[in-house]
Design an enzyme around this catalytic site. Sequence first.
Site, PDB file in Angstrom:
ATOM      1  N   ASP A 149      -5.349  -6.823   5.758  1.00 24.25           N
ATOM      2  CA  ASP A 149      -6.551  -6.067   5.420  1.00 24.25           C
ATOM      3  C   ASP A 149      -7.682  -7.045   5.080  1.00 24.25           C
ATOM      4  O   ASP A 149      -8.805  -6.952   5.590  1.00 24.25           O
ATOM      5  CB  ASP A 149      -6.223  -5.182   4.199  1.00 24.25           C
TER       6      ASP A 149
ATOM      7  N   TYR B 151       0.815  -1.214   0.000  1.00 17.62           N
ATOM      8  CA  TYR B 151       0.000   0.000   0.000  1.00 17.62           C
ATOM      9  C   TYR B 151       0.857   1.278   0.000  1.00 17.62           C
ATOM     10  O   TYR B 151       0.375   2.354  -0.323  1.00 17.62           O
ATOM     11  CB  TYR B 151      -0.948   0.030   1.208  1.00 17.62           C
TER      12      TYR B 151
ATOM     13  N   LYS C  52       3.154 -15.308   1.528  1.00 15.45           N
ATOM     14  CA  LYS C  52       3.044 -15.991   0.232  1.00 15.45           C
ATOM     15  C   LYS C  52       4.479 -16.309  -0.210  1.00 15.45           C
ATOM     16  O   LYS C  52       4.940 -15.925  -1.289  1.00 15.45           O
ATOM     17  CB  LYS C  52       2.307 -15.071  -0.757  1.00 15.45           C
TER      18      LYS C  52
ATOM     19  N   ASP D 178     -10.891  -8.613   7.891  1.00 15.72           N
ATOM     20  CA  ASP D 178     -12.318  -8.456   7.592  1.00 15.72           C
ATOM     21  C   ASP D 178     -13.018  -9.808   7.572  1.00 15.72           C
ATOM     22  O   ASP D 178     -14.136  -9.959   8.072  1.00 15.72           O
ATOM     23  CB  ASP D 178     -12.529  -7.746   6.246  1.00 15.72           C
TER      24      ASP D 178
ATOM     25  N   ASP E 111      -3.414 -17.933   0.919  1.00 11.81           N
ATOM     26  CA  ASP E 111      -4.591 -18.570   0.318  1.00 11.81           C
ATOM     27  C   ASP E 111      -5.128 -19.663   1.235  1.00 11.81           C
ATOM     28  O   ASP E 111      -6.339 -19.783   1.459  1.00 11.81           O
ATOM     29  CB  ASP E 111      -4.291 -19.101  -1.097  1.00 11.81           C
TER      30      ASP E 111
END
Length: 355
Positions: free
Chosen positions: A245, A143, A189, A249, A221
């Site tokens: 992020d 980000y 990852k 959620d 994943d």
Amino acid sequence: MANKYKIALIKGDGIGPEIVDEAVKVLDAVASVEDIEFDYSDYLMGGCAVDVFDNPLPQDTINGALASDAILFGAIGGPQYDTLPKEKRPETGLLKMRKELNVFANIRPAVIFDELTAASTLKEEVVKGVNLVVVRELTGGIYFGEPREKLADKAYNTMVYTKEEIKRIAKVAFEQAMKRDKKVTSVDKANVLEVSQLWREVVEEVAKDYPEVSLEHMYVDNAAMQLIRAPKQFDVILTGNIFGDILSDAASMVVGSIGLLPSASVGGKVGLYEPIHGSAPDIAGQGIANPIATIMSASMMLRDLGELNAANRIDNAIKAVLKEGYRTKDLSSFDAKEVVSTSEMGSLVAEYATK
Ligand code: NAD
């Protein structure tokens, strides 16, 4: 002698003032039985600050926040501010505040209350007993990475982490684990990304300082799948900005209502404690907002200040009140004995917290 704390209250917009007032009610209740004193100061941020100062984050608010021991924040925003230029938008104030405070670690617990398992979209046996926390790196990663650019026929971003950035967020996760079930799942990852390979190496390095904590690595994943399949396996999930992020959620929905989820943004000199929900302008001023997420945020604040008894009092009081069947309107269809207002819910938690 009483322990004294300077608390900056940033109530914000919409339901913000209503829910922060209830958290203060509960803080005052525990202070009366735990020999703690709170010295509160109110500051404006968000739309209310734009209304008064034409600025969503006045310097006085930054100074007040930095001079406090902790910040309790409600929420900001509202449709009347949506058309303002970016620098005047309420969200700009909040992002700037996080930067000013250098809070690089976002901590989001997701705990399900036994009485409210029906509020989750997942099966009761899958969610009953879930008690996990996501520790997300908040000020680095893709980000913020440079270079970044959007061209006519291609666009790119850069995922970058320095060793130091990984180390400091990993430490926060291991410290959390030490106060919990002593298990860290580091999510990355590493099978594809070099930045994740470095992430793993540094996390392994930090883990050596916490021999009591077990560490596992999981690809993002798989972590997404495991969160929905068997969320009870997790204690502390440590991850970078973009993965955190998304996963935080997902984790929050495992436990159901948005009105029950607190958060802490820490790592700088002063921590910022806030519910994960927004300012809910659709229900503001009606006395029906659920103050529990904000009250739980106040409990997280007390825990970080070292006031464990007071924090436990609040957590136990919330459990007891929900067990008794008191519900705010958002949870009225889940085993409600009595539907109560925002203020009544705050008073009930305050009362139980002093027992
Ligand atoms: P929201 O979280 O405010 O509301 C979503 C839905 O959940 C609404 O129906 C609302 O009534 C309900 N809800 C939220 N909190 C509740 C509570 N405590 N009790 C009962 N019901 C509750 O999200 P939104 O509607 O997308 O955003 C509204 C405003 O909040 C926007 O201006 C947005 O930018 C802002 N926002 C602020 C923050 C923050 O301050 N940290 C976070 C998210 C959104």
